[in-house]
Design an enzyme around this catalytic site. Structure first.
Site, short mmCIF file in Angstrom:
data_model
loop_
_atom_site.label_atom_id
_atom_site.label_comp_id
_atom_site.label_asym_id
_atom_site.label_seq_id
_atom_site.Cartn_x
_atom_site.Cartn_y
_atom_site.Cartn_z
N ALA A 63 0.84 -1.20 0.00
CA ALA A 63 0.00 0.00 0.00
C ALA A 63 0.88 1.25 0.00
CB ALA A 63 -0.88 -0.01 1.24
N GLY A 102 0.79 -5.27 1.08
CA GLY A 102 -0.31 -5.37 0.13
C GLY A 102 0.13 -5.90 -1.22
N GLU A 105 -0.02 -9.49 -0.80
CA GLU A 105 -1.44 -9.87 -0.66
C GLU A 105 -2.13 -9.90 -2.02
OE1 GLU A 105 -1.98 -6.84 2.48
OE2 GLU A 105 -3.22 -8.38 3.40
N GLU A 125 4.02 -5.26 7.62
CA GLU A 125 3.11 -4.24 8.17
C GLU A 125 3.34 -4.00 9.66
OE1 GLU A 125 2.21 -6.60 6.02
OE2 GLU A 125 0.72 -5.86 4.60
C1 3H9 Z 1 0.41 -2.32 3.51
O1 3H9 Z 1 0.74 -2.82 2.47
C2 3H9 Z 1 -0.96 -2.46 4.09
C3 3H9 Z 1 -1.77 -3.56 3.46
O2 3H9 Z 1 -1.56 -4.77 4.12
C4 3H9 Z 1 -3.23 -3.26 3.58
C5 3H9 Z 1 -3.71 -2.09 2.84
C6 3H9 Z 1 -5.19 -1.92 2.89
N1 3H9 Z 1 4.57 3.51 0.04
O3 3H9 Z 1 13.42 2.59 1.53
P1 3H9 Z 1 13.84 3.23 0.26
C7 3H9 Z 1 9.36 5.13 -0.79
S1 3H9 Z 1 1.45 -1.31 4.40
C8 3H9 Z 1 5.02 4.71 -0.33
O4 3H9 Z 1 14.75 4.39 0.35
P2 3H9 Z 1 15.10 0.74 -0.52
C9 3H9 Z 1 10.34 5.63 0.28
O5 3H9 Z 1 9.71 6.54 1.13
C10 3H9 Z 1 2.94 -1.27 3.44
N2 3H9 Z 1 6.33 5.00 -0.50
O6 3H9 Z 1 14.47 2.17 -0.79
C11 3H9 Z 1 11.42 6.25 -0.58
O7 3H9 Z 1 10.92 7.52 -1.01
P3 3H9 Z 1 11.93 8.75 -1.18
C12 3H9 Z 1 3.74 -2.49 3.58
C13 3H9 Z 1 7.20 4.04 -0.26
O8 3H9 Z 1 15.40 0.18 -1.84
C14 3H9 Z 1 11.46 5.34 -1.81
O9 3H9 Z 1 10.21 4.64 -1.83
N3 3H9 Z 1 5.00 -2.30 2.93
C15 3H9 Z 1 6.80 2.76 0.14
O10 3H9 Z 1 16.19 0.84 0.51
C16 3H9 Z 1 12.57 4.33 -1.77
O11 3H9 Z 1 12.50 3.63 -0.52
C17 3H9 Z 1 6.10 -1.86 3.59
O12 3H9 Z 1 6.09 -1.66 4.78
C18 3H9 Z 1 5.42 2.51 0.29
N4 3H9 Z 1 4.94 1.30 0.64
O13 3H9 Z 1 13.95 -0.11 0.19
C19 3H9 Z 1 7.34 -1.62 2.75
N5 3H9 Z 1 7.91 1.99 0.31
O14 3H9 Z 1 12.91 8.34 -2.23
C20 3H9 Z 1 8.05 -0.37 3.19
C21 3H9 Z 1 8.97 2.77 0.03
O15 3H9 Z 1 11.05 9.88 -1.53
N6 3H9 Z 1 9.19 -0.08 2.36
N7 3H9 Z 1 8.55 4.00 -0.33
O16 3H9 Z 1 12.59 8.90 0.16
C22 3H9 Z 1 10.40 -0.69 2.52
O17 3H9 Z 1 10.57 -1.58 3.34
C23 3H9 Z 1 11.53 -0.23 1.66
O18 3H9 Z 1 11.23 1.08 1.23
C24 3H9 Z 1 11.78 -1.11 0.40
C25 3H9 Z 1 12.79 -0.41 -0.53
C26 3H9 Z 1 12.34 -2.45 0.86
C27 3H9 Z 1 10.49 -1.29 -0.36
#
Ligand code: 3H9
Length: 633
Positions: A63, A102, A105, A125
């Site tokens: 998400a 998500g 999912e 999450e």
């Molecule tokens: C969910 O899914 C809820 C569902 O179950 C239900 C829904 C109804 N959204 O970390 P990075 C941005 S909850 C928006 O530097 P990396 C981040 O802010 C979600 N933006 O890179 C950054 O922006 P900026 C569950 C996001 O390669 C840029 O992307 N998912 C999101 O070191 C690069 O990120 C998570 O919790 C996002 N979901 O790592 C995953 N994710 O360049 C959370 C990232 O402007 N994310 N951004 O600063 C991560 O763990 C790491 O970001 C990821 C990439 C491993 C994906």
């Protein structure tokens, strides 16, 4: 569709691709695009199979976190997942890279999942104070059972495609980089009826062993009652999975939706998402935008103590070649053991094999010869916390380090400008303040003295990123950031202890509040000698009006520096890192001391000067720092 979801029809296959850089988050536009693509593919009689995939390194990171806390716009993710699962045509998730939250999912609601060998799959999450809220808590246990599903949701760590295959939640792993073409035959076979299209909600493999599922729920709940007091979402996750085992799918889905909404509203979710974005903003330093960091392959660490050992491990884990330099063989041997014991613990916990340890240690070069640092791209000093000792080391580093090497101090408090001043290249000297244990703690303070070269600063950040730390820029000021905050926290803990509360009860209260360990456990972990050296350094300049608690000094005078000496505020049995309450420490805290007694009498005399009068003898003894024992000498 729109510019973030692209639909390409290839004969009988509809390829739906998410193209929402940087991480393919499932924003409102993506959700709209997905819904429309699914609808169009269903309506087209020529299309027999739908395939959803991502782009670049990501299938989807889940998400769009930016949208949480704002009004939710339709179609919502659970609706899309339900629409995919209910499709009358087979739907494939072609997991081309990272699939989180998500994103995974979405994959779980497809009928078949094919992952590229390098894909990572997870439900993180919990780290955001949330739970998988698009059917994940209901669908995953139906395939892999409660225990594995809960492990994924409660530790939040991704698993590899291979592990996913072994669990049964991935149907095939493709070695070839061409995931789409490699999956073609599999997809076409479904149109020939070779593989039945079973909606995940109807799968039951994971539900078969009812007794094991029941035990898993109980065990995970017990564990979190011990380690997660005060946390909200872990318990909601466990409740949701329990529902999946005992109620019809629709009912479980409704329960998950309501639990997700409660998590979304919780202050814990708000705080954790604030931290998620704050950690990423810390890395964006305006003046470094155009600056390339220097080459960084070989690191030298000066000092093999607790910090030096931890830094060496963090660097080895980041793939660097690491030299450790100590004054003599005995020091070096301790340093080597400090490094090896980390890997031995990994082996004993089954996290790595002896061969892996051997492979890592091939990049580790212990030496007592300072001349060996001439090869290093960066040198990090982690010696005793005293200015003169540090200056002496930096004079030597200046002599041997090659031109262009970055010189860093791991000091916790000392002035980096002063340290840098003894070298011929102060613009190459910065502070890299790791927190103990340095191979685990995420925070890395990058301390910027005056005149520091931007290239050197960029190299400090590059090291932090490579080690997976959260590098934070700090001014070169007393205690930098963390220890400045810690200073106030520690003082209050000390005051409470001196005022009569046992340090063990203080630690317990802090843990109950939600911290993983209390202040006195932390002193023992970090090593009491560091704080002691700092207190001695500041003794002459301390404001006489400030209350000073001497108890920690009394422990340090006995050589009780915490875990590393087997004794501090707690007692540690041989080889154990779990502290036991120590009655001798409590005795030391009861030892009030004559100076305190005189201070108390003087304070009470304000109200009742007739009764409260310290004797001349007591006053003299207090002034001379004597004890009653001294009267017997
Ligand atoms: C969910 O899914 C809820 C569902 O179950 C239900 C829904 C109804 N959204 O970390 P990075 C941005 S909850 C928006 O530097 P990396 C981040 O802010 C979600 N933006 O890179 C950054 O922006 P900026 C569950 C996001 O390669 C840029 O992307 N998912 C999101 O070191 C690069 O990120 C998570 O919790 C996002 N979901 O790592 C995953 N994710 O360049 C959370 C990232 O402007 N994310 N951004 O600063 C991560 O763990 C790491 O970001 C990821 C990439 C491993 C994906």
């Amino acid at each position: 569709m729109n510019d973030v979801v692209v639909l390409n029809k290839k004969e009988t296959i509809a390829l739906i691709q998410i193209q929402n850089s940087p991480v393919n988050a499932l924003s409102h536009a993506v959700r709209q695009g997905l819904m429309e693509a699914v609808r169009e593919s269903l309506e087209d009689p020529a299309i027999k199979v739908l395939a959803i995939t991502g782009s670049g390194k990501f299938f989807s990171a889940g998400a769009d976190i930016q949208e949480f806390g704002k009004p939710s716009l339709e179609p919502q993710l659970p609706q899309i997942c339900n629409a995919i699962e209910s499709c009358s045509k087979p739907v494939f998730a072609l997991i081309n890279g990272t699939a989180l939250g998500g994103g995974f999912e979405l994959g779980l609601s497809a009928h078949f999942r094919v992952a590229t060998v390098s894909a990572k799959i997870g439900l993180p999450e919990i780290h955001l104070g949330l739970l998988p809220g698009s059917g994940g808590t209901q669908r995953l246990p139906r395939i892999i059972g409660a225990d594995k599903a809960l492990k994924m949701m409660l530790n939040g760590q991704p698993v590899s495609a291979g592990e996913g295959l072994a669990y049964g939640m991935i149907d095939r792993v493709e070695e070839s980089g061409e995931l789409i073409s490699a999956s073609m035959d599999f997809m076409l076979e479904t149109t020939a009826g070779k593989h039945p299209r079973i909606p995940t909600r109807e799968r039951t493999e994971g539900l078969q062993d009812e007794a094991a599922n029941h035990v898993a729920i109980g065990e995970h709940r017990n564990t979190w009652q011990k380690k997660g007091k005060g946390l909200y979402s872990p318990f909601q996750i466990i409740d949701c999975v329990e529902k999946a085992l005992s109620t019809p799918f629709e009912e479980g889905l409704k329960y998950e939706r309501e639990s997700f909404a409660r998590c979304l509203e919780s202050p814990q979710r708000k705080g954790l998402i604030h931290a998620f974005f704050a950690e990423r903003r810390c890395r964006k330093i305006p003046e470094l935008r155009e600056i390339e960091p220097r080459k960084l392959e070989r690191l030298a660490v000066i000092g093999g103590g607790t910090m030096g050992g931890g830094i060496a491990v963090a660097a080895l884990d980041a793939g660097l070649e690491v030299m450790m330099v100590e004054r003599d063989e005995a020091g070096l041997e301790k340093g080597r053991l400090n490094v090896e014991k980390v890997y031995d613990r990994h082996i004993s916990k089954g996290r790595m094999g002896p061969e892996d340890k051997k492979e890592v240690l091939e990049r580790f070069i212990p030496s007592t010869d300072f001349e060996r640092i001439t090869d290093a791209d960066m040198v990090i000093e982690a010696v005793f916390e005293e200015m003169e000792v540090k200056k002496e080391v930096f004079r030597i580093l200046d002599q041997y380090a090659r031109q262009g090497a970055v010189l860093a101090s791991n000091t916790s408090y000392l002035d980096i400008d002063e340290i840098a001043s003894v070298t011929s290249r102060p613009e190459e000297v910065l502070g890299l303040h790791f927190f103990s244990p340095a191979n685990i703690m995420k925070l890395l303070e990058i301390v910027v003295p005056s005149g520091l070269s931007n290239e050197v600063l960029a190299t400090g950040f590059a090291l932090g990123n490579r080690m997976g730390k959260v590098p934070v820029r700090s001014a070169n000021s007393e205690g930098f950031i963390g220890n400045r905050i810690l200073g106030a926290y520690s003082k209050v803990a000390g005051y409470m202890m001196e005022d009569g509360t046992s340090p063990y009860r203080i630690d317990e209260a802090v843990r109950d509040f939600g911290y993983p360990i209390g202040p006195f456990q932390m002193f023992d972990l970090a090593g009491g000698d560091i704080g002691w050296a700092n207190r001695k350094r500041k003794a002459t300049t301390r404001d006489p009006r400030e209350r000073y608690v001497e108890i920690a000094d009394r422990l340090c005078e006995r050589g009780w520096f915490g875990q590393k000496t087997g004794r501090g505020f707690y007692f540690y049995e041989e080889g154990s890192r779990i502290g036991i309450e120590d009655p001798e420490v409590l005795d030391i805290i009861d030892m009030y001391g004559i100076r305190k007694i005189v201070e108390d009498i003087e304070e009470f005399s304000v109200e009742d000067p007739f009764f409260w009068k310290p004797s001349e003898l007591l006053k003299t003894m207090a002034a001379q720092g004597q004890t009653f024992e001294d009267l017997n000498l």
